[in-house]
Design a protein around this motif. Sequence first.
Motif, PDB file in Angstrom:
ATOM      1  N   ASP A 302     -47.662  16.511  34.983  1.00  0.00           N
ATOM      2  CA  ASP A 302     -48.454  16.203  33.796  1.00  0.00           C
ATOM      3  C   ASP A 302     -48.090  14.878  33.154  1.00  0.00           C
ATOM      4  N   THR A 303     -46.906  14.323  33.440  1.00  0.00           N
ATOM      5  CA  THR A 303     -46.499  13.061  32.830  1.00  0.00           C
ATOM      6  C   THR A 303     -46.330  11.936  33.840  1.00  0.00           C
ATOM      7  N   LYS A 304     -46.644  12.166  35.081  1.00  0.00           N
ATOM      8  CA  LYS A 304     -46.494  11.118  36.099  1.00  0.00           C
ATOM      9  C   LYS A 304     -47.562  10.061  35.911  1.00  0.00           C
ATOM     10  N   MET A 305     -47.165   8.794  35.953  1.00  0.00           N
ATOM     11  CA  MET A 305     -48.087   7.688  35.784  1.00  0.00           C
ATOM     12  C   MET A 305     -48.325   7.021  37.127  1.00  0.00           C
ATOM     13  N   PRO A 306     -49.475   6.375  37.291  1.00  0.00           N
ATOM     14  CA  PRO A 306     -49.708   5.603  38.518  1.00  0.00           C
ATOM     15  C   PRO A 306     -48.661   4.504  38.675  1.00  0.00           C
ATOM     16  N   ASP A 307     -48.366   4.164  39.922  1.00  0.00           N
ATOM     17  CA  ASP A 307     -47.328   3.164  40.182  1.00  0.00           C
ATOM     18  C   ASP A 307     -47.662   1.820  39.568  1.00  0.00           C
ATOM     19  N   TYR A 308     -48.940   1.445  39.571  1.00  0.00           N
ATOM     20  CA  TYR A 308     -49.292   0.129  39.019  1.00  0.00           C
ATOM     21  C   TYR A 308     -49.072   0.090  37.513  1.00  0.00           C
ATOM     22  N   VAL A 309     -49.260   1.220  36.826  1.00  0.00           N
ATOM     23  CA  VAL A 309     -48.999   1.264  35.386  1.00  0.00           C
ATOM     24  C   VAL A 309     -47.502   1.139  35.120  1.00  0.00           C
ATOM     25  N   VAL A 310     -46.689   1.823  35.933  1.00  0.00           N
ATOM     26  CA  VAL A 310     -45.233   1.724  35.788  1.00  0.00           C
ATOM     27  C   VAL A 310     -44.765   0.293  36.019  1.00  0.00           C
ATOM     28  N   LEU A 311     -45.307  -0.354  37.045  1.00  0.00           N
ATOM     29  CA  LEU A 311     -44.900  -1.721  37.360  1.00  0.00           C
ATOM     30  C   LEU A 311     -45.243  -2.682  36.225  1.00  0.00           C
ATOM     31  N   ILE A 312     -46.496  -2.646  35.754  1.00  0.00           N
ATOM     32  CA  ILE A 312     -46.931  -3.580  34.717  1.00  0.00           C
ATOM     33  C   ILE A 312     -46.197  -3.318  33.406  1.00  0.00           C
ATOM     34  N   SER A 313     -46.076  -2.046  33.036  1.00  0.00           N
ATOM     35  CA  SER A 313     -45.413  -1.724  31.766  1.00  0.00           C
ATOM     36  C   SER A 313     -43.924  -2.059  31.811  1.00  0.00           C
ATOM     37  N   THR A 314     -43.294  -1.886  32.962  1.00  0.00           N
ATOM     38  CA  THR A 314     -41.873  -2.232  33.078  1.00  0.00           C
ATOM     39  C   THR A 314     -41.661  -3.734  32.952  1.00  0.00           C
ATOM     40  N   LEU A 315     -42.470  -4.513  33.658  1.00  0.00           N
ATOM     41  CA  LEU A 315     -42.340  -5.976  33.565  1.00  0.00           C
ATOM     42  C   LEU A 315     -42.674  -6.472  32.164  1.00  0.00           C
ATOM     43  N   GLY A 316     -43.724  -5.900  31.558  1.00  0.00           N
ATOM     44  CA  GLY A 316     -44.078  -6.296  30.192  1.00  0.00           C
ATOM     45  C   GLY A 316     -43.008  -5.916  29.193  1.00  0.00           C
ATOM     46  N   GLY A 317     -42.452  -4.717  29.335  1.00  0.00           N
ATOM     47  CA  GLY A 317     -41.374  -4.312  28.438  1.00  0.00           C
ATOM     48  C   GLY A 317     -40.139  -5.171  28.605  1.00  0.00           C
ATOM     49  N   LEU A 318     -39.836  -5.555  29.850  1.00  0.00           N
ATOM     50  CA  LEU A 318     -38.694  -6.429  30.104  1.00  0.00           C
ATOM     51  C   LEU A 318     -38.886  -7.787  29.458  1.00  0.00           C
ATOM     52  N   ALA A 319     -40.112  -8.315  29.531  1.00  0.00           N
ATOM     53  CA  ALA A 319     -40.390  -9.625  28.941  1.00  0.00           C
ATOM     54  C   ALA A 319     -40.313  -9.592  27.416  1.00  0.00           C
ATOM     55  N   LEU A 320     -40.705  -8.480  26.804  1.00  0.00           N
ATOM     56  CA  LEU A 320     -40.751  -8.400  25.345  1.00  0.00           C
ATOM     57  C   LEU A 320     -39.432  -7.936  24.729  1.00  0.00           C
ATOM     58  N   PHE A 321     -38.784  -6.968  25.358  1.00  0.00           N
ATOM     59  CA  PHE A 321     -37.626  -6.321  24.735  1.00  0.00           C
ATOM     60  C   PHE A 321     -36.321  -6.544  25.483  1.00  0.00           C
ATOM     61  N   GLY A 322     -36.344  -7.351  26.537  1.00  0.00           N
ATOM     62  CA  GLY A 322     -35.119  -7.563  27.286  1.00  0.00           C
ATOM     63  C   GLY A 322     -34.767  -6.356  28.128  1.00  0.00           C
ATOM     64  N   LEU A 323     -33.477  -6.068  28.243  1.00  0.00           N
ATOM     65  CA  LEU A 323     -33.017  -4.989  29.098  1.00  0.00           C
ATOM     66  C   LEU A 323     -33.548  -3.632  28.644  1.00  0.00           C
ATOM     67  N   ASN A 324     -33.700  -3.447  27.327  1.00  0.00           N
ATOM     68  CA  ASN A 324     -34.245  -2.184  26.820  1.00  0.00           C
ATOM     69  C   ASN A 324     -35.677  -1.950  27.278  1.00  0.00           C
ATOM     70  N   GLY A 325     -36.361  -3.009  27.667  1.00  0.00           N
ATOM     71  CA  GLY A 325     -37.749  -2.880  28.074  1.00  0.00           C
ATOM     72  C   GLY A 325     -37.954  -2.064  29.327  1.00  0.00           C
ATOM     73  N   PHE A 326     -36.885  -1.873  30.136  1.00  0.00           N
ATOM     74  CA  PHE A 326     -37.007  -1.025  31.315  1.00  0.00           C
ATOM     75  C   PHE A 326     -37.348   0.408  30.928  1.00  0.00           C
ATOM     76  N   VAL A 327     -36.969   0.809  29.723  1.00  0.00           N
ATOM     77  CA  VAL A 327     -37.300   2.140  29.237  1.00  0.00           C
ATOM     78  C   VAL A 327     -38.455   2.083  28.243  1.00  0.00           C
ATOM     79  N   ILE A 328     -38.449   1.078  27.351  1.00  0.00           N
ATOM     80  CA  ILE A 328     -39.466   1.005  26.302  1.00  0.00           C
ATOM     81  C   ILE A 328     -40.855   0.795  26.898  1.00  0.00           C
ATOM     82  N   GLY A 329     -40.969  -0.085  27.893  1.00  0.00           N
ATOM     83  CA  GLY A 329     -42.284  -0.378  28.470  1.00  0.00           C
ATOM     84  C   GLY A 329     -42.959   0.845  29.078  1.00  0.00           C
ATOM     85  N   PRO A 330     -42.324   1.527  30.044  1.00  0.00           N
ATOM     86  CA  PRO A 330     -42.944   2.740  30.598  1.00  0.00           C
ATOM     87  C   PRO A 330     -43.143   3.837  29.563  1.00  0.00           C
ATOM     88  N   LEU A 331     -42.255   3.918  28.567  1.00  0.00           N
ATOM     89  CA  LEU A 331     -42.408   4.938  27.535  1.00  0.00           C
ATOM     90  C   LEU A 331     -43.668   4.695  26.709  1.00  0.00           C
TER      91      LEU A 331
END
Length: 353
Positions: A302-331
């Motif tokens: 019920d909470t699994k996301m498509p791989d492309y969403v995980v990839l884009i959100s992880t990279l975007g979170g990394l760019a915005l929040f630094g290391l914390n973005g690895f969790v913040i972006g997909p969340l």
Amino acid sequence: MNNPTLENKVFLALLLLVSIAFCWVLFPFYGAVFWAVILAILFAPLQRRLARRFRGKPNLAALLTLLATLLIAVLPMAIITTLLVQEGAALYQRIESGELDIGAYLVQFRDMLPQSIQSQLQRVGLGDLQDVREQLSGYALQGSQFLATKAFSFGQGTFEFLIVFAVMLYLLFFLIRDGRQLVAKMREAIPLEDEQKRRLFSKFTRVVRATVKGNVVVAITQGALGGLIFWFLGIPSVLLWGVVMAFLSLLPAVGAGLIWTPVAIYYFVSGDFWHGLILTLYGICVIGLVDNVLRPILVGKDTKMPDYVVLISTLGGLALFGLNGFVIGPLIAALFMSSWGLFIDREPEEALE
């Protein structure tokens, strides 16, 4: 003359203004607040068990949960980070002194290739690897220099780090102890129906646990398994490569294979067939299967996301929040999809009214 509509608008504007101001005040410690909330949600089941066992002693249950959090999550990460910084500093010294030449390995790898492949590289303009060699050496030097710099700057920023860490622990204790009361007050404040609020908070909790466990735990497992096989094969800087594979495992389109695949190819080309075969089979059957086996168990359907969403959100979170973005972006992406899912489920009910 009283105007209820005007009063409501002024009150909502005031509420929005003070909320923005409060977030602005907390922004310097957003990392401490964020991880305190995440850890409180992750260890809430343990706190509930301890609270049932130590009835009437909420402080003791919260303190024991906090100690468990330190031993399970915080202390191992601190030890790994310290060892990684030390290894990065040693690697920087080896590269700077010329003891380790990354570009030389690239030239050696090219010379091992069959003549036909070398001719194809010449045709596409990759025959002269001098520029590539200099770039790779520069990237390796910059990366190791970054880790080495962290080793020296850590002492200068120790006081600031201790303050942030103390804030996180202090806040985490009260979130663990009073988390259920805080959630209840937040549910009362949200202007939605009770069923919608229940589903929203339930979805939020499941998404947080699934995102952290499904991404971080799987990445740590793959990085540890990758470091283990590198140690077994005698590859230097095992911890560094293990951490790199763990981070790359967070990116579904890339994965840890970006590290172990070139090494396996190097073994095959250099004539070390058995090491190449061992690394290839281990990478496919062990490291590669971790994602397919662990992620469905930890995340759920019920909470699994498509791989492309995980990839884009992880990279975007990394760019915005630094290391914390690895969790913040997909969340954020998971909560976005969950909120819209609740809205879509709500639409048919309103259409029938």
